[in-house]
Scaffold this motif. Structure first.
Motif, PDB file in Angstrom:
ATOM      1  N   GLY A 157      16.257  68.714  75.587  1.00 56.22           N
ATOM      2  CA  GLY A 157      17.484  68.970  74.858  1.00 56.22           C
ATOM      3  C   GLY A 157      17.329  70.233  74.031  1.00 56.22           C
ATOM      4  N   THR A 159      19.253  73.399  71.279  1.00 56.55           N
ATOM      5  CA  THR A 159      20.234  73.681  70.237  1.00 56.55           C
ATOM      6  C   THR A 159      21.569  74.132  70.822  1.00 56.55           C
ATOM      7  OG1 THR A 159      19.309  75.924  70.072  1.00 56.55           O
ATOM      8  CG2 THR A 159      18.506  74.271  68.508  1.00 56.55           C
ATOM      9  N   GLY A 161      23.079  72.391  73.022  1.00 57.93           N
ATOM     10  CA  GLY A 161      23.836  71.154  73.174  1.00 57.93           C
ATOM     11  C   GLY A 161      23.716  70.484  74.521  1.00 57.93           C
ATOM     12  N   HIS A 180      25.932  67.160  73.354  1.00 59.65           N
ATOM     13  CA  HIS A 180      26.178  67.008  71.913  1.00 59.65           C
ATOM     14  C   HIS A 180      26.731  68.321  71.383  1.00 59.65           C
ATOM     15  CE1 HIS A 180      24.352  63.066  71.103  1.00 59.65           C
ATOM     16  NE2 HIS A 180      23.513  63.370  72.064  1.00 59.65           N
ATOM     17  N   VAL A 184      21.612  69.387  70.464  1.00 57.08           N
ATOM     18  CA  VAL A 184      20.827  68.156  70.587  1.00 57.08           C
ATOM     19  C   VAL A 184      19.720  68.187  69.535  1.00 57.08           C
ATOM     20  CG1 VAL A 184      19.281  66.848  72.105  1.00 57.08           C
ATOM     21  CG2 VAL A 184      21.314  67.958  73.058  1.00 57.08           C
ATOM     22  N   SER A 185      19.377  67.036  68.967  1.00 60.98           N
ATOM     23  CA  SER A 185      18.268  66.932  68.024  1.00 60.98           C
ATOM     24  C   SER A 185      17.046  66.250  68.626  1.00 60.98           C
ATOM     25  CB  SER A 185      18.690  66.147  66.773  1.00 60.98           C
ATOM     26  OG  SER A 185      19.786  66.742  66.140  1.00 60.98           O
ATOM     27  N   CYS A 187      15.786  63.387  72.157  1.00 60.57           N
ATOM     28  CA  CYS A 187      16.117  62.560  73.313  1.00 60.57           C
ATOM     29  C   CYS A 187      14.901  61.717  73.670  1.00 60.57           C
ATOM     30  CB  CYS A 187      16.581  63.393  74.502  1.00 60.57           C
ATOM     31  SG  CYS A 187      15.330  64.499  75.210  1.00 60.57           S
ATOM     32  N   SER A 206      20.077  59.957  73.318  1.00 57.18           N
ATOM     33  CA  SER A 206      20.040  61.304  72.732  1.00 57.18           C
ATOM     34  C   SER A 206      20.861  61.305  71.459  1.00 57.18           C
ATOM     35  CB  SER A 206      20.591  62.341  73.716  1.00 57.18           C
ATOM     36  OG  SER A 206      21.976  62.111  73.975  1.00 57.18           O
ATOM     37  N   GLY A 208      22.389  64.110  68.079  1.00 57.95           N
ATOM     38  CA  GLY A 208      22.639  65.516  67.830  1.00 57.95           C
ATOM     39  C   GLY A 208      23.355  65.825  66.538  1.00 57.95           C
ATOM     40  N   GLN A 209      23.698  67.096  66.419  1.00 61.55           N
ATOM     41  CA  GLN A 209      24.357  67.615  65.226  1.00 61.55           C
ATOM     42  C   GLN A 209      25.800  67.142  65.108  1.00 61.55           C
ATOM     43  OE1 GLN A 209      22.760  69.436  62.882  1.00 61.55           O
ATOM     44  NE2 GLN A 209      20.874  69.249  64.070  1.00 61.55           N
TER      45      GLN A 209
END
Length: 480
Positions: A157, A159, A161, A180, A184-185, A187, A206, A208-209
């Motif tokens: 994943g 940044t 997304g 996301h 994504v932050s 997974c 997963s 995310g932000q």
């Protein structure tokens, strides 16, 4: 019900990651260090903290049997540490010398992948510590990675997304764009593989932000193509979700958020079970213990909280410690679990507080070998154990037995994936994995020619002697 049992306050900066092995807990931080704790009483080991990185340590992960710990850092390296001595075993320099944000071991410990701020990926052959392949996604930062339970592919994943599925040749098998919004932050693959008909299914979570936690199904079709479908969107947190992790049985899912909360879900039914609020700043990391009812959560408040689940869903830490002591003094301790008789299994069930299963196991002639091969499906369909909590507790205890037997310094690649014992006559099956000859022959004759590692059909039952592995095992035995 959950309870906070202790708070670890040794780091001097944000806690970035937490990782469990069967016996240890590792944490890493912006203070450039890793801390290693005994997972039973959370005392810090004598060789902790580990100092070797020049900048913030972003992620850490254990090899399958917990013998090694990998950590990655802004200093553009992934360091391999011995969990026997705390010494550095190897320093893997990332291609391009970009800060390394994420690293992950394959479940068979044969590969290690690392992802960097410039969007590059490095796939390492772990036994040789050599770079095997590289890949890249332009104009993004790799921040998440997880291997599938079959060890043959991994998800990343970024940044940007997107979620991307890769094989070991660095081919992209599937891309889920805009998984996301805003990035994504984290997974993580669920530990189980589901199969039925012409489809093999994996589950992935997963976060995310976009403040969402999502559960996906990845279907491998008979044609070899992969399809990814969104199953659930979980909205239990009100700010970006920074971390997520499955329990060892795949039934629970935990996440940490910028809103300072930790949420625990029933992963199968997507139901919020608990919301925990003890951290004072963003919750950046979370991890389930593989052998007990504990969760570790790390935060930008520089602390690691240890939580116990007490609802029966994930066992009982106190009984797990008692069982280890009981086994050490019992007559079975001198035997490999696979050599246990039916009476040995019955005795073990009684010691573990599973007396309700004794008669059923005796009626089905469950010995040590059968015990190690039990699955959630066989417990439900063949042994008719209806209680989900009881099935989970039993399988967790079996995993403890396996962990106790493999965490003896034996390289994981020398252990048969079926028996988890040192191989004597290793052979290569059609799925590319090496097994003890007798074990895979028995498996093929009783499991409809499916792979023990992937659950996919074996195209042929031909077994090829692995002379190279046999010689390596021989050399290892001579030196030990």
């Amino acid at each position: 019900m959950t309870s906070l049992i202790c708070t670890l306050q040794h780091h001097q900066d944000d806690v970035n990651w937490c990782a469990y092995s069967a016996k240890l807990l590792a944490t890493c931080s912006g203070d450039k260090t890793l801390r290693i704790y005994d997972a039973r009483d959370f005392s810090e080991l004598p060789f902790s903290p580990l100092t070797g990185h020049g900048y913030s340590v972003h992620c850490c992960c254990f090899s399958a049997c917990g013998q090694f710990l990998a950590s990655c850092s802004t200093d553009a390296t992934t360091v391999i540490w011995s969990m026997v001595s705390g010494e550095i075993e190897a320093v893997l320099e990332h291609p391009g010398r970009s800060p390394v944000r994420i690293c992950a071991f394959s479940p068979d410990s044969l590969h290690l992948v690392s992802g960097a701020s410039d969007g590059t990926l490095a796939l390492w052959d772990f036994p040789s510590r050599q770079l095997r392949r590289t890949g890249a996604v332009n104009d993004t930062t790799m921040v998440a990675c997880s291997f599938s339970p079959c060890s043959q592919m991994f998800m990343t994943g970024s940044t940007y997304g997107d979620l991307r599925l890769w094989d070991l040749c660095m081919n992209q098998l599937h891309t889920e764009k805009n998984a996301h919004d805003l990035g994504v932050s984290c997974c993580t693959f669920a530990p189980s593989i589901l199969s039925g008909g012409q489809v093999v299914q994996f589950r992935v979570a997963s976060c995310g932000q976009d403040s969402l936690l999502k559960i996906w199904a990845i279907n491998k079709l008979s044609s070899g193509a992969y399809k990814m479908k969104l199953l659930h969107t979980l909205t239990g947190q009100s700010a970006p979700v920074l971390s997520c992790a499955y329990s060892s049985d795949g039934q629970l899912l935990v996440s940490g958020s910028v809103d300072k909360t930790v949420t625990i879900y029933d992963a199968e039914n997507a139901v919020l079970l608990y919301r925990l609020k003890q951290h004072e700043r963003y919750v950046t990391a979370c991890a389930f213990s593989p052998t007990s009812s504990l969760i570790a959560t790390g935060s930008m408040d520089k602390t690691v909280n240890i939580w116990r689940l007490e609802d029966g869903c994930s066992g009982n830490e106190e009984s797990a410690q008692t069982s280890i002591k009981g086994r050490a003094s019992g007559g079975r301790s001198k035997l490999l679990v696979s050599d246990w008789s039916e009476d040995d299994v019955s005795e073990w069930l009684l010691e573990e507080g599973l007396e309700g299963l004794v008669d059923r196991f005796k009626a089905n002639n469950i010995d040590g070998t059968e015990l190690l091969s039990l699955t959630k499906e066989t417990l439900a369909s063949e042994l008719h154990v209806e209680s989900v909590g009881l099935r989970s507790k039993l399988l967790r205890k079996v995993e403890e037995l396996k962990s106790d037997s493999v965490c003896l310094g034996i390289p994981d690649e020398f252990l048969c994936p079926i028996t988890r014992e040192l191989m004597k006559e290793p052979v290569i099956a059609a799925d590319g994995y090496s097994y003890e000859k007798e074990a895979i022959e028995s498996w093929i004759s009783t499991k409809n020619r499916s792979s023990p590692m992937t659950n996919l059909p074996l195209l042929t039952t031909l077994l090829t002697p692995n002379h190279t592995l046999k010689m390596a095992i021989g050399r290892w035995k001579t030196s030990h």
